[in-house]
Design a protein around this motif. Structure first.
Motif, PDB file in Angstrom:
ATOM      1  N   VAL A   1      -8.935  -5.033   9.069  1.00 46.06           N
ATOM      2  CA  VAL A   1      -7.749  -4.999   9.934  1.00 46.06           C
ATOM      3  C   VAL A   1      -7.390  -3.543  10.262  1.00 46.06           C
ATOM      4  CG1 VAL A   1      -5.330  -5.717  10.191  1.00 46.06           C
ATOM      5  CG2 VAL A   1      -6.834  -7.004   8.664  1.00 46.06           C
ATOM      6  N   ILE A   2      -7.106  -3.281  11.526  1.00 45.12           N
ATOM      7  CA  ILE A   2      -6.620  -1.957  11.929  1.00 45.12           C
ATOM      8  C   ILE A   2      -5.165  -2.101  12.360  1.00 45.12           C
ATOM      9  CG2 ILE A   2      -6.830  -0.099  13.625  1.00 45.12           C
ATOM     10  CD1 ILE A   2      -9.169  -0.062  11.738  1.00 45.12           C
ATOM     11  N   CYS A   3      -4.270  -1.420  11.642  1.00 42.65           N
ATOM     12  CA  CYS A   3      -2.847  -1.431  11.994  1.00 42.65           C
ATOM     13  C   CYS A   3      -2.538  -0.110  12.691  1.00 42.65           C
ATOM     14  CB  CYS A   3      -1.991  -1.604  10.741  1.00 42.65           C
ATOM     15  SG  CYS A   3      -2.301  -3.186   9.932  1.00 42.65           S
ATOM     16  N   ALA A   4      -2.265  -0.223  13.978  1.00 44.81           N
ATOM     17  CA  ALA A   4      -2.250   0.954  14.843  1.00 44.81           C
ATOM     18  C   ALA A   4      -0.888   1.142  15.507  1.00 44.81           C
ATOM     19  CB  ALA A   4      -3.343   0.767  15.896  1.00 44.81           C
ATOM     20  N   PRO A   5      -0.663   2.317  16.101  1.00 44.93           N
ATOM     21  CA  PRO A   5       0.587   2.529  16.841  1.00 44.93           C
ATOM     22  C   PRO A   5       0.727   1.523  17.984  1.00 44.93           C
ATOM     23  CG  PRO A   5      -0.558   4.611  16.496  1.00 44.93           C
ATOM     24  CD  PRO A   5      -1.498   3.523  16.063  1.00 44.93           C
TER      25      PRO A   5
ATOM     26  N   THR B   1     -15.176  -9.588  18.150  1.00 44.65           N
ATOM     27  CA  THR B   1     -15.507  -8.998  16.850  1.00 44.65           C
ATOM     28  C   THR B   1     -14.717  -9.751  15.771  1.00 44.65           C
ATOM     29  OG1 THR B   1     -13.693  -7.399  16.571  1.00 44.65           O
ATOM     30  CG2 THR B   1     -15.509  -6.726  18.001  1.00 44.65           C
ATOM     31  N   SER B   2     -14.991  -9.430  14.509  1.00 41.59           N
ATOM     32  CA  SER B   2     -14.234 -10.073  13.424  1.00 41.59           C
ATOM     33  C   SER B   2     -13.112  -9.157  12.944  1.00 41.59           C
ATOM     34  CB  SER B   2     -15.179 -10.400  12.266  1.00 41.59           C
ATOM     35  OG  SER B   2     -15.772  -9.202  11.794  1.00 41.59           O
ATOM     36  N   ILE B   3     -12.874  -8.068  13.638  1.00 42.15           N
ATOM     37  CA  ILE B   3     -11.835  -7.115  13.221  1.00 42.15           C
ATOM     38  C   ILE B   3     -10.492  -7.535  13.808  1.00 42.15           C
ATOM     39  CG2 ILE B   3     -11.093  -4.689  13.260  1.00 42.15           C
ATOM     40  CD1 ILE B   3     -14.153  -4.014  13.630  1.00 42.15           C
ATOM     41  N   ALA B   4      -9.495  -7.644  12.946  1.00 42.02           N
ATOM     42  CA  ALA B   4      -8.160  -8.040  13.409  1.00 42.02           C
ATOM     43  C   ALA B   4      -7.326  -6.788  13.671  1.00 42.02           C
ATOM     44  CB  ALA B   4      -7.482  -8.905  12.356  1.00 42.02           C
ATOM     45  N   ILE B   5      -6.366  -6.946  14.566  1.00 38.79           N
ATOM     46  CA  ILE B   5      -5.480  -5.830  14.907  1.00 38.79           C
ATOM     47  C   ILE B   5      -4.075  -6.140  14.393  1.00 38.79           C
ATOM     48  CG2 ILE B   5      -4.540  -4.431  16.806  1.00 38.79           C
ATOM     49  CD1 ILE B   5      -7.626  -4.179  16.364  1.00 38.79           C
ATOM     50  N   GLY B   6      -3.446  -5.119  13.842  1.00 37.75           N
ATOM     51  CA  GLY B   6      -2.094  -5.288  13.316  1.00 37.75           C
ATOM     52  C   GLY B   6      -1.170  -4.198  13.830  1.00 37.75           C
ATOM     53  N   ALA B   7       0.143  -4.503  13.802  1.00 33.65           N
ATOM     54  CA  ALA B   7       1.157  -3.502  14.130  1.00 33.65           C
ATOM     55  C   ALA B   7       1.698  -2.929  12.818  1.00 33.65           C
ATOM     56  CB  ALA B   7       2.277  -4.147  14.943  1.00 33.65           C
ATOM     57  N   GLN B   8       2.513  -1.894  12.944  1.00 30.88           N
ATOM     58  CA  GLN B   8       3.045  -1.233  11.738  1.00 30.88           C
ATOM     59  C   GLN B   8       4.520  -1.514  11.527  1.00 30.88           C
ATOM     60  OE1 GLN B   8       2.193   2.935  12.184  1.00 30.88           O
ATOM     61  NE2 GLN B   8       0.083   2.558  12.743  1.00 30.88           N
TER      62      GLN B   8
END
Ligand SMILES: O=C[C@H](O)COP(=O)(O)O
Length: 252
Positions: free
Chosen positions: A40-44, A58-65
């Motif tokens: 998981v990438i938690c990005a701006p 992709t299997s990569i999840a996106i997250g907020a902060q």
């Protein structure tokens, strides 16, 4: 043996422009995707639309902060769960110690944000952890208990099972002074017991609990070797593609 899937989450904090984020993603695509590990990438906020687009297929999840606890309203500068869900974001970090310290995020606000996340189909990564003086005063477990119980107030058992908790001793964040894996296991095992007390053992066994605080490619496997540690929430070492890929590989 638990059935919990290890989860590595990069918390970029206030780093990376849109072009930097997209370039990072193109380098980790296909590499920070390891069978049996959730990545998981938690990005701006500003980078989220581009990252969600890049992560398709992709299997990569996106997250907020962060997320506001209301769906909309006169809250200048805030972003709601409705907006994040609309973007295709899956996770949201709630109650990070930096938000608790610099933005007056209380246990009550954390709880409201957990509810706002579930209401909008987002999965919360709830951060708990003690300050250095609390650790020195022997209050680590008490602090984590209070923060955990507050975060889960009014949360159903079915929702609770989907929460990710990140135990981050504040003195270990960005300092290079990581907790020993044994100490982290001791506190994380205790936090799991707190969740069992709130619900039942099956729910507690389903909850994934990460360690965070100076996790690097060279120490991630040690944490993952502990019974109750299900992953890591990583700041500094998640900012470089090679380092992030190594973290995900190290969590196998
Ligand atoms: O959210 C991540 C943590 O604050 C840990 O940061 P760090 O890995 O730079 O110590």
């Amino acid at each position: 043996m638990s059935n919990r899937k290890p989860i590595i989450a990069g918390n970029w904090k206030m780093f990376k422009t849109v072009s930097e984020a997209v370039s990072f993603f193109s380098e980790i695509k296909g590499k920070a995707e390891v069978d049996g590990v959730e990545s998981v990438i938690c990005a701006p906020f500003t980078t989220l639309p581009a990252l969600v687009e890049a992560a398709k297929g992709t299997s990569i999840a996106i997250g907020a902060q962060n997320v506001h606890f209301e769906d909309n309203g006169a809250f200048t500068g805030e972003i709601s769960g409705v907006m994040l869900k609309d973007l295709g974001v899956k996770y949201v970090i709630i109650g990070h110690s930096e938000r608790r310290a610099y933005f007056a995020e209380s246990d009550e606000i954390v709880n409201k944000k957990v509810h706002a996340s579930f209401k909008n189909g987002l999965l919360p990564i709830v951060c708990v952890g003690e300050k250095l003086e609390e650790r020195e005063a022997g209050q680590t477990k008490d602090v984590c208990k209070v923060q955990t119980e507050a975060a889960f107030q009014g949360v159903s058992a079915a929702q609770a099972a989907e929460v990710v908790i990140a135990y981050e001793p504040i003195w270990a964040i960005g300092t290079g002074k990581s907790s020993t894996s044994e100490d982290a296991q001791d506190v994380i095992g205790y936090i799991r017991g707190v969740v069992a007390g709130l619900y039942d053992q099956a729910t507690a066994d389903a909850v994934r609990i990460q360690y965070g605080g100076s996790v690097k490619p060279n120490n991630v496997a040690e944490y993952m070797g502990q019974t109750d540690i299900d992953g890591a929430l990583v700041g500094g070492a998640s900012l470089e593609p090679a380092s992030y890929i190594a973290l995900v590989e190290g969590a196998k």
